[in-house]
Design a protein around this motif. Structure first.
Motif, PDB file in Angstrom:
ATOM      1  N   UNK A 101       0.823  -1.212   0.000  1.00  0.00           N
ATOM      2  CA  UNK A 101       0.000   0.000   0.000  1.00  0.00           C
ATOM      3  C   UNK A 101       0.861   1.267   0.000  1.00  0.00           C
ATOM      4  N   UNK A 102       1.895   1.291   0.831  1.00  0.00           N
ATOM      5  CA  UNK A 102       2.731   2.491   0.908  1.00  0.00           C
ATOM      6  C   UNK A 102       3.613   2.653  -0.328  1.00  0.00           C
ATOM      7  N   UNK A 103       3.973   1.548  -0.968  1.00  0.00           N
ATOM      8  CA  UNK A 103       4.680   1.648  -2.253  1.00  0.00           C
ATOM      9  C   UNK A 103       3.784   2.346  -3.270  1.00  0.00           C
ATOM     10  N   UNK A 104       2.498   2.062  -3.224  1.00  0.00           N
ATOM     11  CA  UNK A 104       1.565   2.726  -4.137  1.00  0.00           C
ATOM     12  C   UNK A 104       1.456   4.211  -3.831  1.00  0.00           C
ATOM     13  N   UNK A 105       1.528   4.587  -2.552  1.00  0.00           N
ATOM     14  CA  UNK A 105       1.571   6.007  -2.219  1.00  0.00           C
ATOM     15  C   UNK A 105       2.763   6.668  -2.924  1.00  0.00           C
ATOM     16  N   UNK A 106       3.893   6.008  -2.870  1.00  0.00           N
ATOM     17  CA  UNK A 106       5.119   6.542  -3.476  1.00  0.00           C
ATOM     18  C   UNK A 106       4.962   6.653  -4.997  1.00  0.00           C
ATOM     19  N   UNK A 107       4.435   5.620  -5.621  1.00  0.00           N
ATOM     20  CA  UNK A 107       4.321   5.601  -7.080  1.00  0.00           C
ATOM     21  C   UNK A 107       3.298   6.617  -7.597  1.00  0.00           C
ATOM     22  N   UNK A 108       2.181   6.750  -6.890  1.00  0.00           N
ATOM     23  CA  UNK A 108       1.112   7.628  -7.367  1.00  0.00           C
ATOM     24  C   UNK A 108       1.313   9.079  -6.968  1.00  0.00           C
ATOM     25  N   UNK A 109       2.068   9.313  -5.891  1.00  0.00           N
ATOM     26  CA  UNK A 109       2.236  10.671  -5.383  1.00  0.00           C
ATOM     27  C   UNK A 109       1.154  11.100  -4.416  1.00  0.00           C
ATOM     28  N   UNK A 110       0.242  10.203  -4.074  1.00  0.00           N
ATOM     29  CA  UNK A 110      -0.813  10.539  -3.121  1.00  0.00           C
ATOM     30  C   UNK A 110      -0.242  10.515  -1.702  1.00  0.00           C
ATOM     31  N   UNK A 111      -0.359  11.607  -1.004  1.00  0.00           N
ATOM     32  CA  UNK A 111       0.229  11.752   0.329  1.00  0.00           C
ATOM     33  C   UNK A 111      -0.484  10.843   1.321  1.00  0.00           C
ATOM     34  N   UNK A 112       0.302  10.178   2.174  1.00  0.00           N
ATOM     35  CA  UNK A 112      -0.268   9.186   3.083  1.00  0.00           C
ATOM     36  C   UNK A 112      -0.826   9.780   4.356  1.00  0.00           C
ATOM     37  N   UNK A 122     -10.871  12.412  -5.919  1.00  0.00           N
ATOM     38  CA  UNK A 122     -11.056  10.989  -5.635  1.00  0.00           C
ATOM     39  C   UNK A 122     -11.474  10.250  -6.906  1.00  0.00           C
ATOM     40  N   UNK A 123     -12.384  10.837  -7.667  1.00  0.00           N
ATOM     41  CA  UNK A 123     -12.801  10.231  -8.937  1.00  0.00           C
ATOM     42  C   UNK A 123     -11.621  10.135  -9.899  1.00  0.00           C
ATOM     43  N   UNK A 171      -7.184  13.448   1.981  1.00  0.00           N
ATOM     44  CA  UNK A 171      -7.326  13.528   0.530  1.00  0.00           C
ATOM     45  C   UNK A 171      -6.463  12.479  -0.156  1.00  0.00           C
ATOM     46  N   UNK A 172      -5.194  12.387   0.241  1.00  0.00           N
ATOM     47  CA  UNK A 172      -4.300  11.424  -0.390  1.00  0.00           C
ATOM     48  C   UNK A 172      -4.745   9.994  -0.175  1.00  0.00           C
ATOM     49  N   UNK A 173      -5.199   9.682   1.029  1.00  0.00           N
ATOM     50  CA  UNK A 173      -5.674   8.325   1.292  1.00  0.00           C
ATOM     51  C   UNK A 173      -6.947   8.021   0.506  1.00  0.00           C
ATOM     52  N   UNK A 229     -12.619  -5.147  -4.933  1.00  0.00           N
ATOM     53  CA  UNK A 229     -12.885  -5.151  -3.498  1.00  0.00           C
ATOM     54  C   UNK A 229     -13.766  -3.976  -3.131  1.00  0.00           C
ATOM     55  N   UNK A 230     -14.998  -4.281  -2.751  1.00  0.00           N
ATOM     56  CA  UNK A 230     -15.973  -3.229  -2.479  1.00  0.00           C
ATOM     57  C   UNK A 230     -15.564  -2.351  -1.298  1.00  0.00           C
ATOM     58  N   UNK A 231     -14.726  -2.872  -0.408  1.00  0.00           N
ATOM     59  CA  UNK A 231     -14.284  -2.082   0.739  1.00  0.00           C
ATOM     60  C   UNK A 231     -13.549  -0.826   0.326  1.00  0.00           C
ATOM     61  N   UNK A 232     -12.684  -0.926  -0.691  1.00  0.00           N
ATOM     62  CA  UNK A 232     -11.975   0.255  -1.185  1.00  0.00           C
ATOM     63  C   UNK A 232     -12.964   1.310  -1.667  1.00  0.00           C
ATOM     64  N   UNK A 233     -13.945   0.879  -2.453  1.00  0.00           N
ATOM     65  CA  UNK A 233     -14.931   1.820  -2.983  1.00  0.00           C
ATOM     66  C   UNK A 233     -15.749   2.446  -1.859  1.00  0.00           C
ATOM     67  N   UNK A 234     -16.085   1.664  -0.851  1.00  0.00           N
ATOM     68  CA  UNK A 234     -16.894   2.133   0.273  1.00  0.00           C
ATOM     69  C   UNK A 234     -16.168   3.250   1.024  1.00  0.00           C
ATOM     70  N   UNK A 235     -14.874   3.055   1.276  1.00  0.00           N
ATOM     71  CA  UNK A 235     -14.100   4.062   2.004  1.00  0.00           C
ATOM     72  C   UNK A 235     -13.928   5.324   1.170  1.00  0.00           C
ATOM     73  N   UNK A 236     -13.501   5.176  -0.074  1.00  0.00           N
ATOM     74  CA  UNK A 236     -13.292   6.340  -0.931  1.00  0.00           C
ATOM     75  C   UNK A 236     -14.570   7.114  -1.180  1.00  0.00           C
TER      76      UNK A 236
END
Length: 259
Positions: free
Chosen positions: A135-146, A192-193, A150-152, A165-172
């Motif tokens: 997950x944190x590697x993806x933060x690094x690759x995408x540039x979304x602040x952890x 987010x979109x 907003x970044x999360x 995974x519906x959980x990701x969609x539910x949180x976002x």
């Protein structure tokens, strides 16, 4: 792609009661990471078999699945983290760890506060851990602040597009909807979109050999995986400011009051 059998001894039913209880607590305090794992376990039913099937269908996936490297163990090794050359994904990850104070084993410990399938000796459980531990590697690759809401929120939308995974969609979705009232505008939600759209456009990152990827120049990896510059996200950061970008974070509010 072949459909694999479900996780043994699971009902295949989503636990919406737990999911709504957890999202209520997470929206009250975005630093309560335990609630994220509660939501994932309640709603991501059947997700690990789908991603495992997708992995072993790739050219390198059979070897990766056979080796079953526990990435959290590697990422928690100081010598391993120190080994990456400047400009690589690994060097950017090292900077991420140093600047945030986060750690791979810390994420593992939080995930274990709620009992689940991730600790089982099973290929699906290993796949779930692999997605968790990167997950944190993806933060690094995408540039979304952890360390901001907003970044999360943007990364969980990106993750939903990537691994399902519906959980990701539910949180976002919940974070974006609440932002409409909190920020008084749509910029947070639009970012987010954008995260979801960029996740759809990117190549499937979970099929990567991370032990090789970490040694690659980060800009080359972003181009190869078609990870786009998050334009709306950067704009939302600037225009909303730290307070609104982290409206879910009690920790950020405490830091601002102390400043």
């Amino acid at each position: 792609m072949a459909k694999l059998p479900p996780f043994p001894d699971t009902s295949g039913r989503r636990d919406w009661g737990t999911a709504f209880d957890a999202i209520r607590k997470l929206l009250a305090n975005g630093d309560d990471t335990t609630q994220v794992f509660r939501i994932m376990r309640a709603l991501n039913v059947g997700n690990a078999p789908q991603n495992y099937a997708r992995l072993i269908a790739t050219a390198k996936g059979g070897r990766i699945a056979h080796d079953q490297v526990e990435l959290a163990e590697r990422f928690s090794d100081p010598a391993f983290v120190a080994s990456f050359a400047p400009g690589t994904v690994g060097a950017a990850y090292r900077h991420f760890l140093e600047s945030t104070g986060y750690s791979a084993d810390g994420l593992v410990e939080v995930s274990k506060l709620e009992p689940g399938e991730d600790d089982l000796a099973h290929p699906y459980a290993w796949m779930g851990r692999r997605i968790r531990d990167t997950h944190d590697i993806w933060h690094v690759l995408t540039g979304y602040q952890a360390d901001e809401s907003l970044g999360e929120a943007c990364l969980v939308a990106f993750s939903y597009a990537q691994v399902g995974g519906l959980g990701w969609a539910f949180i976002g979705g919940a974070a974006a909807l609440k932002s409409l009232k909190v920020t008084g505008g749509t910029l947070f939600a639009r970012a987010v979109v954008e995260g979801y759209r960029h996740g759809r456009a990117a190549k499937w990152i979970s099929g990567e050999d991370y032990l090789t990827l970490l040694h690659e120049p980060i800009e080359d990896v972003r181009r190869r995986l078609n990870i786009k510059e998050p334009v709306l996200y950067r704009r939302a950061q600037r225009e909303l400011g730290p307070a609104m970008a982290s409206y879910l974070s009690a920790r950020r509010e405490e830091q601002q009051l102390a400043a």
